[in-house]
Design an enzyme around this catalytic site. Structure first.
Site, short mmCIF file in Angstrom:
data_model
loop_
_atom_site.label_atom_id
_atom_site.label_comp_id
_atom_site.label_asym_id
_atom_site.label_seq_id
_atom_site.Cartn_x
_atom_site.Cartn_y
_atom_site.Cartn_z
N LEU A 295 0.84 -1.20 0.00
CA LEU A 295 0.00 0.00 0.00
C LEU A 295 0.88 1.25 0.00
CD1 LEU A 295 -2.82 1.33 0.26
CD2 LEU A 295 -2.56 1.22 2.74
N ASP B 279 17.05 1.33 30.39
CA ASP B 279 17.74 2.19 31.36
C ASP B 279 18.04 1.42 32.65
OD1 ASP B 279 18.52 4.73 32.70
OD2 ASP B 279 16.67 4.37 33.82
N GLU C 186 1.30 0.72 10.03
CA GLU C 186 -0.15 0.54 10.24
C GLU C 186 -0.78 1.81 10.80
OE1 GLU C 186 -1.90 -2.17 9.60
OE2 GLU C 186 -0.46 -3.83 9.53
P1 TGC Z 1 -11.71 8.08 4.96
O1 TGC Z 1 -12.42 9.12 4.17
O2 TGC Z 1 -11.75 8.09 6.44
O3 TGC Z 1 -12.22 6.63 4.49
C1 TGC Z 1 -12.27 6.23 3.15
C2 TGC Z 1 -13.16 4.99 3.09
O4 TGC Z 1 -12.59 3.94 3.90
C3 TGC Z 1 -13.48 3.62 4.99
N1 TGC Z 1 -12.63 3.46 6.18
C4 TGC Z 1 -12.33 2.30 6.75
N2 TGC Z 1 -12.74 1.06 6.47
C5 TGC Z 1 -12.27 0.08 7.25
N3 TGC Z 1 -11.38 0.27 8.24
C6 TGC Z 1 -10.92 1.51 8.52
N4 TGC Z 1 -10.01 1.70 9.48
C7 TGC Z 1 -11.42 2.59 7.77
N5 TGC Z 1 -11.19 3.91 7.80
C8 TGC Z 1 -11.94 4.44 6.81
C9 TGC Z 1 -14.41 4.79 5.11
O5 TGC Z 1 -15.63 4.39 5.68
C10 TGC Z 1 -14.55 5.23 3.68
O6 TGC Z 1 -15.42 4.32 3.03
P2 TGC Z 1 -16.41 4.84 1.87
O7 TGC Z 1 -17.28 3.67 1.57
O8 TGC Z 1 -17.15 6.02 2.45
O9 TGC Z 1 -15.52 5.24 0.74
O10 TGC Z 1 -10.25 8.09 4.48
P3 TGC Z 1 -9.25 9.16 4.79
O11 TGC Z 1 -8.54 9.46 3.52
O12 TGC Z 1 -9.85 10.30 5.55
O13 TGC Z 1 -8.30 8.36 5.78
C11 TGC Z 1 -7.36 9.06 6.42
C12 TGC Z 1 -6.42 8.17 7.21
C13 TGC Z 1 -5.23 9.00 7.56
C14 TGC Z 1 -7.12 7.68 8.47
C15 TGC Z 1 -6.00 6.94 6.37
O14 TGC Z 1 -5.51 7.36 5.15
C16 TGC Z 1 -4.98 6.13 7.11
O15 TGC Z 1 -5.31 5.23 7.91
N6 TGC Z 1 -3.63 6.36 6.87
C17 TGC Z 1 -2.58 5.54 7.42
C18 TGC Z 1 -2.12 4.56 6.38
C19 TGC Z 1 -1.61 3.30 6.98
O16 TGC Z 1 -1.91 2.92 8.09
N7 TGC Z 1 -0.81 2.55 6.21
C20 TGC Z 1 -0.38 1.28 6.62
C21 TGC Z 1 0.25 0.52 5.48
S1 TGC Z 1 0.37 -1.23 5.75
C22 TGC Z 1 1.51 -1.42 6.95
O17 TGC Z 1 1.99 -0.55 7.54
C23 TGC Z 1 1.84 -2.82 7.27
S2 TGC Z 1 2.99 -3.07 8.52
C24 TGC Z 1 2.70 -4.67 8.75
C25 TGC Z 1 3.57 -5.40 9.66
O18 TGC Z 1 4.77 -5.62 9.35
O19 TGC Z 1 3.04 -5.87 10.68
P1 FAD Z 2 4.87 9.84 6.47
O1 FAD Z 2 3.49 9.54 6.09
O2 FAD Z 2 5.71 10.60 5.51
O3 FAD Z 2 4.87 10.60 7.88
C1 FAD Z 2 5.97 11.42 8.31
C2 FAD Z 2 5.56 12.11 9.62
O4 FAD Z 2 4.46 12.98 9.38
C3 FAD Z 2 5.09 11.14 10.71
O5 FAD Z 2 5.58 11.55 11.95
C4 FAD Z 2 3.58 11.26 10.68
O6 FAD Z 2 2.97 10.96 11.92
C5 FAD Z 2 3.45 12.75 10.35
N1 FAD Z 2 2.15 13.09 9.79
C6 FAD Z 2 1.50 12.48 8.78
N2 FAD Z 2 0.33 13.08 8.52
C7 FAD Z 2 0.22 14.10 9.40
C8 FAD Z 2 -0.76 15.09 9.66
N3 FAD Z 2 -1.88 15.16 8.94
N4 FAD Z 2 -0.55 15.96 10.65
C9 FAD Z 2 0.59 15.91 11.38
N5 FAD Z 2 1.56 14.99 11.19
C10 FAD Z 2 1.37 14.11 10.22
N6 FAD Z 2 3.47 -0.42 4.36
C11 FAD Z 2 2.81 -1.29 3.58
O7 FAD Z 2 2.01 -0.90 2.72
N7 FAD Z 2 3.02 -2.63 3.72
C12 FAD Z 2 3.88 -3.16 4.63
O8 FAD Z 2 4.01 -4.38 4.74
C13 FAD Z 2 4.60 -2.24 5.46
N8 FAD Z 2 5.53 -2.71 6.34
C14 FAD Z 2 6.32 -1.82 7.02
C15 FAD Z 2 7.41 -2.30 7.78
C16 FAD Z 2 8.25 -1.40 8.41
C17 FAD Z 2 9.43 -1.91 9.18
C18 FAD Z 2 8.00 0.00 8.34
C19 FAD Z 2 8.90 0.98 9.03
C20 FAD Z 2 6.94 0.46 7.59
C21 FAD Z 2 6.10 -0.44 6.92
N9 FAD Z 2 5.07 0.02 6.08
C22 FAD Z 2 4.37 -0.85 5.29
C23 FAD Z 2 4.90 1.45 5.86
C24 FAD Z 2 4.19 2.17 6.99
O9 FAD Z 2 2.82 1.90 6.99
C25 FAD Z 2 4.48 3.65 6.83
O10 FAD Z 2 5.84 3.85 7.18
C26 FAD Z 2 3.59 4.53 7.67
O11 FAD Z 2 2.25 4.44 7.24
C27 FAD Z 2 4.03 6.01 7.64
O12 FAD Z 2 4.26 6.43 6.34
P2 FAD Z 2 5.66 7.16 5.97
O13 FAD Z 2 6.75 6.31 6.48
O14 FAD Z 2 5.65 7.48 4.55
O15 FAD Z 2 5.65 8.48 6.86
#
Ligand code: TGC
Ligand code: FAD
Length: 386
Positions: free
Chosen positions: A135, A339, A366
């Site tokens: 993603l 620590d 996440e």
């Molecule tokens: P928003 O307008 O809130 O929502 C868009 C559509 O999505 C629905 N929705 C959700 N559905 C299920 N679960 C949730 N948590 C949901 N949140 C929103 C919502 O109802 C809407 O649906 P529809 O039908 O109306 O279109 O979207 P937004 O653009 O305002 O969202 C903002 C924000 C910042 C919350 C979102 O972009 C976000 O969560 N950003 C963070 C991205 C993130 O967490 N990336 C993770 C990548 S994967 C990863 O890190 C894997 S690490 C794995 C590991 O090693 O363990």
């Molecule tokens: P950015 O989005 O660039 O954020 C930079 C800083 O800005 C952060 O401090 C954040 O909190 C801050 N910030 C962001 N928005 C705002 C706001 N509106 N107001 C104020 N501050 C804000 N992703 C996948 O898709 N799949 C995976 O399997 C996956 N695995 C991962 C494994 C590891 C070890 C790591 C480190 C990351 C992984 N990720 C994965 C990515 C992870 O989900 C992202 O790193 C995370 O979502 C943050 O995105 P970014 O690193 O681009 O930081």
């Protein structure tokens, strides 16, 4: 009556017999198979792939799915306990299971056709097919709506172009669940690793999650058949998967925090300074007591969250609150434990520094801590401050 040191509110009594059995089995696996090797694996920057067959044989991959897809129909609390016990070993091991189960098997199950489910899920449960979830993109993971990777329909196929970054399991995966922008909004595709134009490159020099593989993915005119497209449109597709994985992450860091507290407690009882154990000082006891308080609150939070999930009443904002709270709890505890160990705390002979460094990723991926705080802010005010 003496209280059990890491379960001050007898949270275990809130668990069913089956949930206790799941926890005990995974705890044994962590004690016997993970802890003896994990310090070295972290030092070497090596994901212990050799554990995959055992993890699969224990039924930990896609454990909540129905049996016909290789799962065991376990409830949410059992899945949470699995995450907690694995992360007591290392966040990287829990990450592997989270990604495979919640980010790869879940979307195939939730958005896939019956044919797609049968094609991939049983082999994924058996650990024969490993998945990754793409993603995040290099220009900013917090805002996935601003996705640059595209998928364009061309005859019976889709053609993908773009890149993903920070992808767990990227270089060990046989398939990637890839989210891309189409003319019809964001859609998900199952990309098989040998597809021409698809490449994974491992990210080196990590100081965190060193026992886990993290990669960049590249798509250069990658042709994916329509049969590999998942049936969901819009950001709710990937966000729905994140809710599942974030739920597991609310439990995992409790395991890391318990491992650190256990180590610091034992060390501070044995370390004699100024003619008494460090544990006999008020300063150390205040720290240890505070850790126990925060772990206890986190434990109660996730059991209730799990019960809500099992009842079909869990809201994404509740997951955000628990992910924020429990990651913050664990990273603070890991640093304090480091620590309390003094200089001994800086090597991987002890676990505190490894957990503290790992938790830097766990609090970031996440959804960063800030993102989850803003989700709660939006829930309270009705105003998006992103
Ligand atoms: P928003 O307008 O809130 O929502 C868009 C559509 O999505 C629905 N929705 C959700 N559905 C299920 N679960 C949730 N948590 C949901 N949140 C929103 C919502 O109802 C809407 O649906 P529809 O039908 O109306 O279109 O979207 P937004 O653009 O305002 O969202 C903002 C924000 C910042 C919350 C979102 O972009 C976000 O969560 N950003 C963070 C991205 C993130 O967490 N990336 C993770 C990548 S994967 C990863 O890190 C894997 S690490 C794995 C590991 O090693 O363990
Ligand atoms: P950015 O989005 O660039 O954020 C930079 C800083 O800005 C952060 O401090 C954040 O909190 C801050 N910030 C962001 N928005 C705002 C706001 N509106 N107001 C104020 N501050 C804000 N992703 C996948 O898709 N799949 C995976 O399997 C996956 N695995 C991962 C494994 C590891 C070890 C790591 C480190 C990351 C992984 N990720 C994965 C990515 C992870 O989900 C992202 O790193 C995370 O979502 C943050 O995105 P970014 O690193 O681009 O930081």
């Amino acid at each position: 009556m003496a209280l059990p040191p890491y379960d001050l509110y007898d949270v275990r009594s809130l668990l069913s017999e089956e949930e206790c059995a799941v926890q005990d089995a995974v705890a044994r696996f962590t004690d016997e198979r993970v802890l003896p090797i994990i310090g070295d694996a972290f030092d070497q920057g090596r994901f212990p792939k050799e554990l995959i067959p055992e993890i699969a044989a224990m039924g930990l991959l896609g454990c909540s799915l129905p049996e016909q897809y290789g799962g065991h129909g376990l409830n949410a609390v059992s899945y949470g306990l699995i995450c907690q016990e694995l992360e007591r070993g290392d966040s990287g091991i829990r990450s592997f299971v989270s990604v495979q189960s919640s980010l790869c098997m879940y979307p195939i199950y939730a958005y896939g056709s019956e044919e797609q489910r049968m094609r991939w899920l049983p082999d994924m449960a058996a650990g024969k097919v490993i998945g990754c979830f793409g993603l995040t993109e290099p220009h900013g993971g917090s805002d996935p709506a601003n996705m640059k990777t595209t998928a364009r329909k061309d005859g019976a196929d889709w053609v993908l172009n773009g890149s993903k970054m920070w992808i767990t399991n990227g270089n060990v995966a046989d398939i990637a669940i890839v989210w891309a922008q189409t003319d019809d909004g964001i859609q998900g595709f199952v990309v098989e690793k040998d597809t021409p134009g698809f490449a994974a490159q491992e990210i080196k020099h990590k100081m965190s999650l060193r026992a886990s593989v993290t990669s960049s993915l590249f798509f250069d005119n990658v042709r994916v058949p329509e049969a590999n497209r998942l049936n969901v449109k819009g950001l709710k597709g990937p966000l729905g998967c994140l809710t599942q994985a974030r739920y597991g992450i609310t439990w995992g860091p409790i395991g890391a925090a318990i491992a650190c507290l256990d180590e610091a407690l034992n060390y501070s009882k044995e370390r004699i300074l100024f003619d008494r154990p460090v544990a006999a000082t008020q300063s150390a006891q205040l720290k240890l007591a505070d850790m126990a308080r925060r772990i206890t609150m986190a434990q109660l939070l996730v059991v209730q969250l799990g019960r809500l999930k099992d009842a079909g009443r869990m809201a994404p904002a509740q997951v955000s609150l628990a992910k924020w709270n429990n990651c913050r709890m664990a990273i603070d505890i890991a640093r304090q434990c480091r620590d309390l160990l003094g200089g001994a705390g800086i090597t991987t002979e002890h676990c505190a520094i490894r957990h503290a460094l790992n938790l830097e990723s766990v609090i970031t991926y996440e959804g960063t801590e800030t993102v989850h705080q803003l989700v709660i802010g939006r829930e309270l005010t009705g105003i998006s401050a992103f």
